[in-house]
Design a protein around this motif. Structure first.
Motif: not given
Length: 248
Positions: A14-18
């Protein structure tokens, strides 16, 4: 000046990489492993890494790659999905290879996307099976080998709506599916592609989806035109490709 190492490794959930630029690493640009689940990669530039641009493996599942990554100039596949339990991952809304609207893009040296090694139930350009699933096309253009390659061992790879053209040498298929990764008895055969309509037959069950594309050569699927459903082993679709293009 690294001699080994990945740009970014995700092993959790549940990580976001943006919004990152991940380039020139000696191994993978982004690597999801050890059952990583529920992660999202959005709006990143993943460029010129010496192995895969994005590598999903080791039982990683339910990750979303896209939308709006630019994944190009990597030395192996742009996106590589492999391994038992590596399932329910979504790859959609990305530019993989050359960007026809941006001259800074460059091809990945092998395939745009490759699925292999017992990976199952992964989605490319669509978020699930069935006619009601949402679609966000990947633009897969200019890569040195196939646009999409589903290799032996992979199963239940769902692909819809992608724009795949201009990959490999002339005659290289836009989408290559190993015999062991497909259900050949379900493949359609066309009866009469005439007068703006396409009539055909397939052994597929009722409700199976037949997608239609237009492209400049017989190996291209440059523009997604729409879909119809199989009913009693038959289907029909009204289709008029733009001038100079052909029906897929």
């Amino acid at each position: 000046n690294l001699t080994s190492g990945h740009g970014l490794v995700l092993r959790g959930n549940n990580y976001s990489v943006r919004g990152l630029t991940i380039e020139w690493f000696p191994d993978d640009g982004v690597r999801l492993e050890n059952g990583a689940s529920g992660n999202r990669l959005e709006g990143n530039w993943i460029l010129a890494n010496e192995q895969y641009g994005v590598h999903v493996l080791s039982g990683s599942n339910r990750n979303v790659i896209g939308p709006e990554n630019l994944i190009s100039a990597n030395w192996q596949d742009g996106v590589h999905i492999a391994g038992a339990g590596t399932s329910f991952n979504i790859v959609w809304g990305n530019t993989i290879g050359e960007d026809p609207k941006n001259p800074s893009g460059a091809p990945n040296r092998r395939n745009g996307i490759r699925v292999r090694g017992d990976a199952s139930e992964n989605y490319i350009g669509v978020d699930g099976p069935g006619a009601g699933a949402d679609m966000k096309a990947n633009i897969i253009h200019g890569n040195n080998e196939n646009g999409i390659h589903v290799d032996s061992g992979a199963s239940k790879t769902f692909m819809r709506g992608n724009r795949v053209w201009g990959n490999g040498d002339p005659g290289v298929p836009a989408v290559r599916i190993a015999e062991s990764a497909r259900a050949p008895r379900y493949l359609p055969w066309f009866v009469t592609p005439t007068g703006g309509g396409v009539d055909g037959r397939a052994y597929a069950p009722n409700g199976s989806i037949i997608d239609f594309y237009c492209g400049e050569t017989p190996t291209d699927a440059q523009d997604y035109m729409g879909r119809t459903l199989v009913e009693n082993r038959a289907f029909h679709y009204f289709l008029a490709c733009p001038g100079g293009t052909t029906t897929k």
